[in-house]
Design an enzyme around this catalytic site. Sequence first.
Site, PDB file in Angstrom:
ATOM      1  N   PHE A 127       2.298 -35.558 -41.190  1.00 36.55           N
ATOM      2  CA  PHE A 127       1.677 -34.516 -40.184  1.00 36.55           C
ATOM      3  C   PHE A 127       0.440 -34.224 -41.078  1.00 36.55           C
ATOM      4  CE2 PHE A 127       1.374 -29.827 -39.616  1.00 36.55           C
ATOM      5  CZ  PHE A 127       1.146 -29.992 -38.240  1.00 36.55           C
ATOM      6  N   LYS A 131      11.883 -27.513 -37.707  1.00 37.45           N
ATOM      7  CA  LYS A 131      12.338 -27.915 -39.061  1.00 37.45           C
ATOM      8  C   LYS A 131      13.794 -27.633 -39.363  1.00 37.45           C
ATOM      9  CE  LYS A 131       8.425 -29.680 -39.627  1.00 37.45           C
ATOM     10  NZ  LYS A 131       7.226 -29.477 -40.317  1.00 37.45           N
ATOM     11  N   ASP A 155       6.069 -33.082 -50.584  1.00 39.60           N
ATOM     12  CA  ASP A 155       6.017 -32.652 -49.392  1.00 39.60           C
ATOM     13  C   ASP A 155       7.346 -32.627 -48.713  1.00 39.60           C
ATOM     14  OD1 ASP A 155       5.923 -31.829 -46.973  1.00 39.60           O
ATOM     15  OD2 ASP A 155       3.750 -32.602 -46.473  1.00 39.60           O
ATOM     16  N   HIS A 177      10.379 -32.167 -44.352  1.00 42.39           N
ATOM     17  CA  HIS A 177      11.425 -32.834 -43.542  1.00 42.39           C
ATOM     18  C   HIS A 177      12.835 -32.873 -44.320  1.00 42.39           C
ATOM     19  CE1 HIS A 177       8.217 -35.714 -41.375  1.00 42.39           C
ATOM     20  NE2 HIS A 177       8.116 -34.373 -41.239  1.00 42.39           N
ATOM     21  N   ARG A 191      -2.905 -10.754 -56.413  1.00 43.25           N
ATOM     22  CA  ARG A 191      -2.162  -9.512 -57.676  1.00 43.25           C
ATOM     23  C   ARG A 191      -1.346 -10.491 -58.382  1.00 43.25           C
ATOM     24  NH1 ARG A 191      -0.420  -6.402 -52.272  1.00 43.25           N
ATOM     25  NH2 ARG A 191      -2.334  -4.965 -52.015  1.00 43.25           N
ATOM     26  N   ARG A 236       2.079 -13.470 -46.902  1.00 39.44           N
ATOM     27  CA  ARG A 236       3.356 -13.216 -47.143  1.00 39.44           C
ATOM     28  C   ARG A 236       4.335 -13.211 -45.621  1.00 39.44           C
ATOM     29  NH1 ARG A 236       0.223  -8.485 -49.210  1.00 39.44           N
ATOM     30  NH2 ARG A 236       0.785  -7.801 -47.184  1.00 39.44           N
ATOM     31  N   TYR A 251      -4.399  -2.389 -56.783  1.00 48.15           N
ATOM     32  CA  TYR A 251      -5.641  -2.772 -56.381  1.00 48.15           C
ATOM     33  C   TYR A 251      -6.276  -3.813 -57.280  1.00 48.15           C
ATOM     34  CZ  TYR A 251     -10.053  -2.251 -53.846  1.00 48.15           C
ATOM     35  OH  TYR A 251     -11.171  -2.435 -53.139  1.00 48.15           O
ATOM     36  N   GLN A 273       8.756 -23.894 -40.144  1.00 44.76           N
ATOM     37  CA  GLN A 273       8.529 -24.055 -38.682  1.00 44.76           C
ATOM     38  C   GLN A 273       9.619 -24.402 -37.733  1.00 44.76           C
ATOM     39  OE1 GLN A 273       7.959 -26.985 -36.855  1.00 44.76           O
ATOM     40  NE2 GLN A 273       6.980 -26.106 -34.970  1.00 44.76           N
TER      41      GLN A 273
HETATM   42  C1  LIG Z   1       5.870 -29.728 -40.472  1.00 46.93           C
HETATM   43  C2  LIG Z   1       5.215 -29.942 -41.468  1.00 46.93           C
HETATM   44  C3  LIG Z   1       4.183 -29.442 -42.503  1.00 46.93           C
HETATM   45  C4  LIG Z   1       3.855 -28.117 -42.765  1.00 46.93           C
HETATM   46  O1  LIG Z   1       3.873 -27.609 -41.494  1.00 46.93           O
HETATM   47  P1  LIG Z   1       3.700 -25.921 -41.037  1.00 46.93           P
HETATM   48  O2  LIG Z   1       3.736 -26.327 -39.484  1.00 46.93           O
HETATM   49  O3  LIG Z   1       2.466 -25.470 -41.637  1.00 46.93           O
HETATM   50  O4  LIG Z   1       4.731 -25.123 -41.463  1.00 46.93           O
HETATM   51  C5  LIG Z   1       3.697 -30.224 -43.806  1.00 46.93           C
HETATM   52  N1  LIG Z   1       4.146 -31.551 -43.905  1.00 46.93           N
HETATM   53  C6  LIG Z   1       5.001 -32.064 -43.112  1.00 46.93           C
HETATM   54  C7  LIG Z   1       5.187 -33.889 -43.315  1.00 46.93           C
HETATM   55  C8  LIG Z   1       5.439 -31.610 -42.057  1.00 46.93           C
HETATM   56  O5  LIG Z   1       6.125 -32.445 -40.990  1.00 46.93           O
END
Ligand SMILES: *Cc1c(COP(=O)(O)O)cnc(C)c1O
Length: 414
Positions: free
Chosen positions: A99, A199, A170, A173, A228, A245, A235, A196
């Site tokens: 992605f 996922k 990363d 998945h 922070r 967040r 502050y 997301q």
């Molecule tokens: C879904 C995904 C992300 C991050 O996706 P967000 O939509 O920003 O949460 C990052 N890397 C891969 C391989 C993904 O499939």
Amino acid sequence: MNQHTDLAIHGGAKTVTRTFPWPIFDESEVQAVMQIVQSGAWGNPDCKGEVEAFEKEFAAYCGTRYAVSCVNGSVSLRLALIACGVKPGDEVIVPPYTFIATASTVIEANCVPVFVDIDPDTYNISPEAIKAAITERTRVIIPVHFGGQACDMDRIMDIARRHSLRVIEDAAHAHGAEYKGRKLGSIGDIGSFSFQSSKNLTSGEGGIVVTNDEQLYQMMASLRNVGRMEGGQWYDHYNPGCNYRITPIQAVLLSHQLKRLEEQTRTRNSNGLYLNKLLSTIDGVTPLPRGFGDSLHSYHLYIFKYDKTQFGGVPKDEFVAMLAAEGVPCFKGYPHPLYRQPLFQQKNFMCYAIPDEVDYSSVFCPVAEQACSEEAVWILQHAMLGTREDMESFARAIFKIQEAVRRVPTPAAL
Ligand SMILES: *Cc1c(COP(=O)(O)O)cnc(C)c1O
């Protein structure tokens, strides 16, 4: 004359008649969200309470000391890169079969994504290709556990240590998936996950980073909460962070969803093994081999290679349309590798400090190209939560298409 009339795409009966729900939840999620709504405490500027509770649960699940949640799995990659101390113009090695966030967040960190090809068996980043791409500007490697299958982490960590590089996994998945008994995301310096809606663990949107390194943790927590620092005043802003967040509503959803994750992962894993067996009996469909034997695979994507010569020459996109019409939740995947995106080809780097000489016009990764254009077919994770009978029906749907297109080859002249 209508060809292949028994195929669902031409009006025949579908092979798979059930649907596959996602997300999966019950009254406990509904109650948890309602309690937050009724409490009126919708925000949480300290990231304590439900947010901190979920972070602790997720870190424990992954077997890491720390976790920092944030708004999505792209921002989590950005937090990780910045915490690693990258400088403008540094190089970050990424695969092209992923992605956009894996590479676009590198640009957002003022760094140069260096695309290296994937392994033809696993579609994961090739350790040999990583080695060949290392220069004196390389700082970070971002392996993507594609579809939920572990990258070759021993070799990647070995290369990284030899060249003093950071590794950000990363694991968008790969929630719950393992490599030699360890949870993915817990092996590199930092693991990054997305929550997301598509996922394997979701709160609609969301993300998280995990690490065992206290300094990386402190920096990512600070960047996530407007710079922070722990123990600082409201502050007092020390670092150039932002408000990334999540809300308590997301946190309670995630806490409940996390309780379901291990069993769901085991279901997908065993269905994947079973589907591998079933598909091995059909010519022209080859499931990606399991790189590390029985290591738990999260099958965010169940991927098989399609060979059109065994399907009367029907192009991949057409085959996938036929399979979807049969009721199998599937997708043709990325139409081309990431480096072909206008972002890279047109060098639309805007305010980011990418050196002028960076040029993607001649980047070409043959394995990723072949996966995108000819081979890869994805069955989606929610379908992998079905029963063994469902797996049999997926195999039947593929076989039905093969029979139909072989019996009545598409006439070239029509
Ligand atoms: C879904 C995904 C992300 C991050 O996706 P967000 O939509 O920003 O949460 C990052 N890397 C891969 C391989 C993904 O499939």
